[in-house]
Design a protein around this motif. Sequence first.
Motif, mmCIF file in Angstrom:
data_model
loop_
_atom_site.group_PDB
_atom_site.id
_atom_site.type_symbol
_atom_site.label_atom_id
_atom_site.label_comp_id
_atom_site.label_asym_id
_atom_site.label_seq_id
_atom_site.Cartn_x
_atom_site.Cartn_y
_atom_site.Cartn_z
ATOM 1 N N LEU A 1 0.866 -1.170 0.000
ATOM 2 C CA LEU A 1 0.000 0.000 0.000
ATOM 3 C C LEU A 1 0.910 1.230 0.000
ATOM 4 O O LEU A 1 1.752 1.381 0.883
ATOM 5 C CB LEU A 1 -0.902 -0.014 1.236
ATOM 6 N N ARG B 1 -4.054 1.070 -4.819
ATOM 7 C CA ARG B 1 -3.275 0.908 -3.590
ATOM 8 C C ARG B 1 -2.437 2.145 -3.293
ATOM 9 O O ARG B 1 -1.443 2.075 -2.583
ATOM 10 C CB ARG B 1 -2.371 -0.333 -3.695
ATOM 11 N N GLN C 1 -6.204 -1.383 3.385
ATOM 12 C CA GLN C 1 -5.401 -2.599 3.536
ATOM 13 C C GLN C 1 -6.278 -3.844 3.501
ATOM 14 O O GLN C 1 -5.918 -4.846 2.872
ATOM 15 C CB GLN C 1 -4.612 -2.540 4.839
ATOM 16 N N LEU D 1 -7.268 -4.434 -0.025
ATOM 17 C CA LEU D 1 -6.115 -4.894 -0.801
ATOM 18 C C LEU D 1 -5.819 -6.361 -0.524
ATOM 19 O O LEU D 1 -5.533 -7.137 -1.444
ATOM 20 C CB LEU D 1 -4.900 -4.027 -0.465
#
Length: 391
Positions: free
Chosen positions: A148, A177, A268, A271
Amino acid sequence: PSNSQISTKCPVEMQMRFSQSKQAIIDIQWKHHQSSSQGSGVHRHKLWEERVLRTAEEWKEIPNIIRQAQQVILSRNHHGNQDEPQSTVASDVISVVLTGPMYPKQQTLTLVDLPGLVQMHNAMTESPTVSKEIVNLLEPYLENPHCLLVAVLPANVDYHNAHVLQLAAQHDPLADRTIPVWTKPDLIDKGAEQAMVDVLQNAKSFLNCRNVHMVKCRGQAALDEASTSLVNAVQQEENYFLRTAPWKALDPTLFGTNNLRKKLVQIQARLIAESLPQILADMHAQLNLARQQLAALGGKPLETAGERRQFYQSTCSRLLTQLKTSLSGKGGGVATGRGTSTDSDGAIGSFSSLAHNTNSLNGSNVISAPPPPPPIVVTSRMDGGGSKLSS
């Protein structure tokens, strides 16, 4: 560490793990010339010893120890040439592992602080190629699809000139990201805030980003004097955005360290969810490859000393049979054409006796199973550090 110059000159990887006891471990992960000789590795080990900190007073020294580790990395002479200029940045990583009851039990969070991008160099203290060196150092982190990227920018500088956003867009064109975070809102010229307001309210149109954010960190004087604690600084930051125009009229979730924490957790989590299928596919592919390589070695791994002795004896027996056939000239092997049959029989007898007399041999020293494949490490990294790109 923080100062008005380039303070981060090599990656600083900070891992936070839950533990009942509080402890900090600071070490150096040498990346440069990993294939160098063992002697060089011993030399590097002598340059730095792992530091373990346990008390609150020792923890206050963490920034100074990071500076010391950074100086060791930069001052190391890679090629043994004392006249070679000191590097401005390096890819060797300073590892800071923090454990304690204040960290979440569910996961280990890893932050990587990276050097900030520069356009010019200090002719007295920095390499002329420092700009290119920093870009090369950032590339592996930019390319990692599981990282990230937190692009930290000063709010008083036109974002059109932000090289960090250009680099992030090259590797993350959809900005899935990447999150730009602006700092120093108090330094924007009075009356010029509207440009920043437009970006915050229309990030998708201006930057093609799903998320943007703004924070106000402590000034350099407060950092140098340690006059404001982190807790008080976060509270002062929250009060600033609630009371200061034009920020107080905007969505409050766009501002402050606490809201940034929540936003980073959400990004996060998304992701990880999106990356997990590909990660599992990669793991299965590597597992299948390892199984094929293991099968090519023949049979199952030799787990006990008895299995290793048996394998050793059978291998020696096959070799002995081939050797006899070769020396007799009857088989497909290569005959030496030298020595008498008596000499050959004597050599074979000695070899046969050695091969079968394995009762005194330690099985683990005779033959071992093939080493396991390297572990698969999955990380998701992020940071909201200084004026730089973090991963």
